[in-house]
Design an enzyme around this catalytic site. Structure first.
Site, PDB file in Angstrom:
ATOM      1  N   ARG A   1      53.345  38.438  38.799  1.00 26.14           N
ATOM      2  CA  ARG A   1      53.906  38.306  37.448  1.00 26.14           C
ATOM      3  C   ARG A   1      52.803  38.459  36.423  1.00 26.14           C
ATOM      4  NH1 ARG A   1      58.626  34.383  36.131  1.00 26.14           N
ATOM      5  NH2 ARG A   1      59.958  36.171  36.253  1.00 26.14           N
TER       6      ARG A   1
ATOM      7  N   ASN B   1      40.946  37.456  38.214  1.00 27.61           N
ATOM      8  CA  ASN B   1      41.897  38.267  38.981  1.00 27.61           C
ATOM      9  C   ASN B   1      41.090  39.233  39.837  1.00 27.61           C
ATOM     10  OD1 ASN B   1      44.416  39.455  39.749  1.00 27.61           O
ATOM     11  ND2 ASN B   1      44.020  41.138  38.328  1.00 27.61           N
TER      12      ASN B   1
ATOM     13  N   HIS C   1      41.458  43.113  41.544  1.00 30.58           N
ATOM     14  CA  HIS C   1      42.269  44.334  41.471  1.00 30.58           C
ATOM     15  C   HIS C   1      41.731  45.329  42.502  1.00 30.58           C
ATOM     16  CE1 HIS C   1      44.923  47.245  39.613  1.00 30.58           C
ATOM     17  NE2 HIS C   1      43.943  48.120  39.714  1.00 30.58           N
TER      18      HIS C   1
HETATM   19  C1  GRF Z   1      45.047  42.584  46.832  1.00 30.90           C
HETATM   20  O1  GRF Z   1      45.027  43.934  47.112  1.00 30.90           O
HETATM   21  C2  GRF Z   1      44.529  42.349  45.443  1.00 30.90           C
HETATM   22  O2  GRF Z   1      43.584  43.284  45.049  1.00 30.90           O
HETATM   23  C3  GRF Z   1      45.757  42.487  44.607  1.00 30.90           C
HETATM   24  O3  GRF Z   1      46.796  41.946  45.393  1.00 30.90           O
HETATM   25  C4  GRF Z   1      46.459  42.048  46.754  1.00 30.90           C
HETATM   26  C5  GRF Z   1      46.593  40.703  47.384  1.00 30.90           C
HETATM   27  O4  GRF Z   1      46.567  40.753  48.781  1.00 30.90           O
HETATM   28  N1  GRF Z   1      45.597  41.846  43.346  1.00 30.90           N
HETATM   29  P1  GRF Z   1      46.757  39.436  49.632  1.00 30.90           P
HETATM   30  O5  GRF Z   1      48.160  38.912  49.358  1.00 30.90           O
HETATM   31  O6  GRF Z   1      45.710  38.460  49.207  1.00 30.90           O
HETATM   32  O7  GRF Z   1      46.591  39.834  51.070  1.00 30.90           O
END
Ligand code: GRF
Length: 231
Positions: A94, A110, A112
């Site tokens: 979200r 965060n 990414h």
């Molecule tokens: C990861 O690829 C991260 O970069 C993105 O969401 C994904 C999370 O993966 N923001 P997980 O649920 O921690 O395995």
């Protein structure tokens, strides 16, 4: 910051980044602990991982909160009851409003799965990111840990790791390679935060040297308690 920090993690998916953060805390690599995990998805693997580790969870199913403000008000209230020093988004699906983010300026991160500012922003999540990377034919992708601000994926960058894109890479092979780097990079960024070594300077983040590798000048220490060393 030398005490142990309290970390809240927000996750909607399988929770492999959450796991890496919890493991790093357990190993002592991060001077802190995950004190709560919140999710908008009752079926998130992240919740299972938290429960297995005995960490409290907050589950706020999207359909119970038709309006974003209601969802965010409940999330904020629940999070604040755990008094987190740092809030980590780890695959949280979200987009949080500027009003919500405002409560955690400089202490919300965060991760990414690309090298921002490329392949970021609204709609760029999960497989969409890796598909766009492959479609565009870039030779290097990677992952980025950044502070969260009002612009989705637009906050000051803390750390990045580069991952070469091979001719035979697929969405899943690339996602897997990048995830390996995420599991190292996110705990590293959190450790730097916990050690008080991240200084925001406008859009940039300066990483201060470790006091262990750069012992402070004892004369500086005298100055800081108001003792002059000029004579
Ligand atoms: C990861 O690829 C991260 O970069 C993105 O969401 C994904 C999370 O993966 N923001 P997980 O649920 O921690 O395995």
């Amino acid at each position: 910051m030398s005490r142990r920090i309290r970390i809240a993690v927000l996750a909607s998916g399988r929770g492999s980044d959450l796991q890496a953060i919890m493991d790093a805390c357990d190993r002592g690599d991060i001077p802190g602990a995950v004190v709560v995990v919140a999710s908008d998805n009752p079926k998130a693997g992240a919740l299972e991982r938290a429960r297995r580790a005995g960490i409290p969870v907050i589950v706020l199913a999207v359909r119970s909160f038709p309006k974003r403000e209601q969802f965010e008000a409940r999330l904020l209230e629940a999070l604040q009851s755990y008094q987190p020093d740092l809030v980590c988004l780890a695959g949280f699906m979200r987009i949080l409003s500027p009003a919500f983010v405002q409560h955690f300026v400089g202490r919300m991160m965060n991760i990414h799965p690309a090298l921002l500012p490329a392949f970021g922003g609204v709609g760029m999540y999960g497989e969409h990111v890796h598909r766009a990377v492959l479609d565009r034919g870039v030779r290097v992708s990677g992952c980025t840990v950044h502070f969260v601000d009002d612009v989705p994926d637009g906050g000051p960058i803390i750390l990045q790791a580069a991952v070469p894109v091979g001719d035979d890479d697929t969405i899943s092979s690339l996602a897997e390679k990048i995830a390996d780097h995420e599991h190292r990079l996110y705990p590293e960024a959190i450790r730097l935060f916990a050690e008080g070594r991240l200084r925001r300077e406008g859009r940039r983040v300066r990483i201060l040297p470790s006091p262990e590798t750069h012992p402070s000048n004892p004369l500086d220490a005298l100055e800081s308690v108001g003792v002059s060393h000029e004579d």
